[in-house]
Write an enzyme that holds these catalytic residues in place. Structure first.
Site, PDB file in Angstrom:
ATOM      1  N   VAL A   8      -9.179  -5.230 -10.002  1.00  0.00           N
ATOM      2  CA  VAL A   8     -10.389  -5.089  -9.181  1.00  0.00           C
ATOM      3  C   VAL A   8     -10.858  -3.628  -9.135  1.00  0.00           C
ATOM      4  O   VAL A   8     -12.056  -3.348  -9.096  1.00  0.00           O
ATOM      5  CB  VAL A   8     -10.132  -5.620  -7.741  1.00  0.00           C
ATOM      6  CG1 VAL A   8     -11.390  -5.520  -6.881  1.00  0.00           C
ATOM      7  CG2 VAL A   8      -9.626  -7.056  -7.774  1.00  0.00           C
ATOM      8  N   SER A   9      -9.912  -2.698  -9.164  1.00  0.00           N
ATOM      9  CA  SER A   9     -10.243  -1.270  -9.024  1.00  0.00           C
ATOM     10  C   SER A   9     -11.294  -0.855 -10.050  1.00  0.00           C
ATOM     11  O   SER A   9     -11.256  -1.287 -11.201  1.00  0.00           O
ATOM     12  CB  SER A   9      -8.990  -0.413  -9.207  1.00  0.00           C
ATOM     13  OG  SER A   9      -7.949  -0.885  -8.388  1.00  0.00           O
ATOM     14  N   ASP A  59       0.856  -1.196   0.000  1.00  0.00           N
ATOM     15  CA  ASP A  59       0.000   0.000   0.000  1.00  0.00           C
ATOM     16  C   ASP A  59       0.886   1.236   0.000  1.00  0.00           C
ATOM     17  O   ASP A  59       2.044   1.190   0.422  1.00  0.00           O
ATOM     18  CB  ASP A  59      -0.921   0.000   1.227  1.00  0.00           C
ATOM     19  CG  ASP A  59      -2.160   0.858   1.030  1.00  0.00           C
ATOM     20  OD1 ASP A  59      -3.247   0.292   0.800  1.00  0.00           O
ATOM     21  OD2 ASP A  59      -2.042   2.100   1.076  1.00  0.00           O
ATOM     22  N   HIS A  98     -19.430  -4.568 -15.384  1.00  0.00           N
ATOM     23  CA  HIS A  98     -19.589  -4.535 -13.929  1.00  0.00           C
ATOM     24  C   HIS A  98     -20.074  -3.144 -13.515  1.00  0.00           C
ATOM     25  O   HIS A  98     -19.325  -2.336 -12.975  1.00  0.00           O
ATOM     26  CB  HIS A  98     -18.243  -4.885 -13.268  1.00  0.00           C
ATOM     27  CG  HIS A  98     -18.274  -4.827 -11.780  1.00  0.00           C
ATOM     28  ND1 HIS A  98     -19.078  -5.632 -11.012  1.00  0.00           N
ATOM     29  CD2 HIS A  98     -17.594  -4.051 -10.896  1.00  0.00           C
ATOM     30  CE1 HIS A  98     -18.892  -5.355  -9.743  1.00  0.00           C
ATOM     31  NE2 HIS A  98     -17.998  -4.389  -9.644  1.00  0.00           N
TER      32      HIS A  98
HETATM   33  P1  NAI Z   1     -10.024   1.227   0.200  1.00  0.00           P
HETATM   34  O1  NAI Z   1      -9.991   2.705   0.171  1.00  0.00           O
HETATM   35  O2  NAI Z   1     -10.429   0.543   1.464  1.00  0.00           O
HETATM   36  O3  NAI Z   1      -8.565   0.661  -0.187  1.00  0.00           O
HETATM   37  C1  NAI Z   1      -7.826   1.130  -1.268  1.00  0.00           C
HETATM   38  C2  NAI Z   1      -6.373   1.147  -0.852  1.00  0.00           C
HETATM   39  O4  NAI Z   1      -5.573   1.496  -1.989  1.00  0.00           O
HETATM   40  C3  NAI Z   1      -6.058   2.185   0.241  1.00  0.00           C
HETATM   41  O5  NAI Z   1      -5.491   1.549   1.377  1.00  0.00           O
HETATM   42  C4  NAI Z   1      -5.075   3.138  -0.443  1.00  0.00           C
HETATM   43  O6  NAI Z   1      -4.072   3.652   0.451  1.00  0.00           O
HETATM   44  C5  NAI Z   1      -4.470   2.235  -1.506  1.00  0.00           C
HETATM   45  N1  NAI Z   1      -3.826   2.962  -2.594  1.00  0.00           N
HETATM   46  C6  NAI Z   1      -4.247   4.093  -3.229  1.00  0.00           C
HETATM   47  N2  NAI Z   1      -3.360   4.448  -4.171  1.00  0.00           N
HETATM   48  C7  NAI Z   1      -2.375   3.524  -4.158  1.00  0.00           C
HETATM   49  C8  NAI Z   1      -1.186   3.338  -4.920  1.00  0.00           C
HETATM   50  N3  NAI Z   1      -0.838   4.174  -5.891  1.00  0.00           N
HETATM   51  N4  NAI Z   1      -0.405   2.278  -4.626  1.00  0.00           N
HETATM   52  C9  NAI Z   1      -0.743   1.413  -3.646  1.00  0.00           C
HETATM   53  N5  NAI Z   1      -1.862   1.542  -2.899  1.00  0.00           N
HETATM   54  C10 NAI Z   1      -2.655   2.572  -3.146  1.00  0.00           C
HETATM   55  O7  NAI Z   1     -10.930   0.753  -1.024  1.00  0.00           O
HETATM   56  P2  NAI Z   1     -11.628  -0.681  -1.226  1.00  0.00           P
HETATM   57  O8  NAI Z   1     -12.968  -0.655  -0.631  1.00  0.00           O
HETATM   58  O9  NAI Z   1     -10.666  -1.735  -0.834  1.00  0.00           O
HETATM   59  O10 NAI Z   1     -11.817  -0.686  -2.824  1.00  0.00           O
HETATM   60  C11 NAI Z   1     -10.698  -0.730  -3.680  1.00  0.00           C
HETATM   61  C12 NAI Z   1     -11.130  -0.605  -5.133  1.00  0.00           C
HETATM   62  O11 NAI Z   1     -11.813  -1.782  -5.525  1.00  0.00           O
HETATM   63  C13 NAI Z   1     -12.086   0.555  -5.425  1.00  0.00           C
HETATM   64  O12 NAI Z   1     -11.774   1.146  -6.662  1.00  0.00           O
HETATM   65  C14 NAI Z   1     -13.435  -0.123  -5.472  1.00  0.00           C
HETATM   66  O13 NAI Z   1     -14.373   0.607  -6.220  1.00  0.00           O
HETATM   67  C15 NAI Z   1     -13.056  -1.417  -6.126  1.00  0.00           C
HETATM   68  N6  NAI Z   1     -13.997  -2.517  -5.940  1.00  0.00           N
HETATM   69  C16 NAI Z   1     -14.184  -3.342  -7.003  1.00  0.00           C
HETATM   70  C17 NAI Z   1     -15.010  -4.434  -6.928  1.00  0.00           C
HETATM   71  C18 NAI Z   1     -15.179  -5.332  -8.108  1.00  0.00           C
HETATM   72  O14 NAI Z   1     -16.042  -6.202  -8.091  1.00  0.00           O
HETATM   73  N7  NAI Z   1     -14.399  -5.176  -9.154  1.00  0.00           N
HETATM   74  C19 NAI Z   1     -15.743  -4.729  -5.668  1.00  0.00           C
HETATM   75  C20 NAI Z   1     -15.443  -3.824  -4.586  1.00  0.00           C
HETATM   76  C21 NAI Z   1     -14.592  -2.759  -4.738  1.00  0.00           C
END
Ligand code: NAI
Length: 308
Positions: free
Chosen positions: A118-119, A32, A175
């Protein structure tokens, strides 16, 4: 099997936990950008090892990609999640830059890696990775359909008053709230089409509830969900690690399949040691063909916002 998970936030940490608990990977590296965050999550998770009986070694790193070297699979969850009322597409500005940088760093240290994107907006982020990394197309998998299908099965089981393990079903397409195509016609309960049990109206309701599955949780939680997303990613990682050849709907780069080209979108695919090993083309009826075409138009519109 070495697995890297970039983004130690809600989904990344949940994914790392499920991978570890299933005990098939030797090592999970959480990375992270937030100072000390991945190290803290890794330590906390490692302190569950004796309680949950796993031997997977979990380590954390603050943006040091040398720690990820030699990864077989890397999951990209870095970026911002949506808040209540937001669409996944609204995240593109920030997340595209992050996903591009992260995927390039990962490949520098693990040239043979399989990436799971995933993002959000996930189909567009998967397309971006296809367009910018030069990895073979089987090595890039977008995770969305595995989660959406799990949500579909949950809603089907609820409507059928049946155990979830008796229910099967799949969601293809983009999605997004409007892009998902739950295949109600092909859903089954113990091999019997669900159309034998549920009215058209009830099935439409199941489809609508599935499509807003993420938004419903975002409203309840104040941010997007993590348990089911983490479990869905870990199922893909396991299918690769254990060469399971399981079929999941995944965002795959299409070159004519389903009549679509130059797009990453959810279609059934065989997942095994070589990543996305085969796109499975199923016969869709006219209504389903129209829905997938409309879904693809939506994804292409979002792709058009990318600066490639
Ligand atoms: P979160 O905010 O809890 O975690 C994201 C993490 O990424 C944070 O800890 C942040 O510090 C880190 N981060 C940001 N920029 C970074 C970089 N350049 N290098 C390394 N780490 C970095 O968010 P959450 O809830 O875990 O969601 C993550 C992503 O997954 C979001 O974009 C969300 O929309 C997406 N998502 C996708 C799903 C899918 O089915 N494809 C389902 C649920 C979420």
């Amino acid at each position: 099997m070495k697995v890297t998970v970039v983004g130690a936030g809600s989904v990344g940490a949940s994914c790392a936990e499920y991978v570890a608990i299933k005990n098939f990977a030797s090592e999970v590296v959480l990375l992270d950008i937030k100072e000390g965050y991945a190290e803290g999550k890794a330590m906390d998770l490692m302190q569950t090892a004796s309680l949950n009986s796993f031997d997977t070694k979990i380590t954390g790193s603050t943006n040091d990609y040398s720690k990820t070297a030699g990864s077989d699979v890397a999951v990209i969850t870095s970026g911002i999640p949506r808040k209540p009322g937001m669409t996944r597409e609204e995240l593109i500005g920030i997340n595209a830059g992050i996903v591009k940088e992260v995927s390039s760093n990962l490949i520098k240290h693990s040239p043979n890696v399989t990436l799971i994107v995933v993002s959000n907006p996930m189909d567009t982020m998967t397309y971006l990775v296809h367009k910018t990394t030069g990895l073979p197309k089987n090595k890039i998998i977008g995770m969305g359909g595995a989660l959406d299908s799990a949500r579909f099965k949950y809603r089907l089981a609820e409507a059928l008053e049946a155990p979830i393990s008796d229910v099967d079903g799949m969601v293809i397409g983009g999605h997004s709230d409007t892009g998902m195509v739950p295949l109600t016609r092909l859903a089954t309960r113990n091999s019997i089409p669900v159309t034998a049990f549920l009215s058209d109206d009830r099935l439409t309701q199941v489809s609508e509830d599935t499509k807003v599955g993420g938004a419903t949780l975002t409203k309840l939680l104040g941010t997007s969900a993590w348990y089911a997303p983490g479990a869905a990613v870990s199922a893909l990682v396991q299918a690769i690690a254990c060469d399971q050849k399981k079929i999941f709907p995944c965002s795959a780069y299409l070159e004519g399949e389903y009549g679509l080209e130059d797009i990453a979108i959810g279609v059934p695919a065989v997942i095994g040691k070589d990543g996305l090993e085969k796109i499975v083309e199923i016969e869709l009826n006219d209504a389903e063909k129209t829905k997938i075409k409309e879904s693809a138009e939506g994804v292409k519109k979002t792709n058009g916002l990318l600066e490639l």
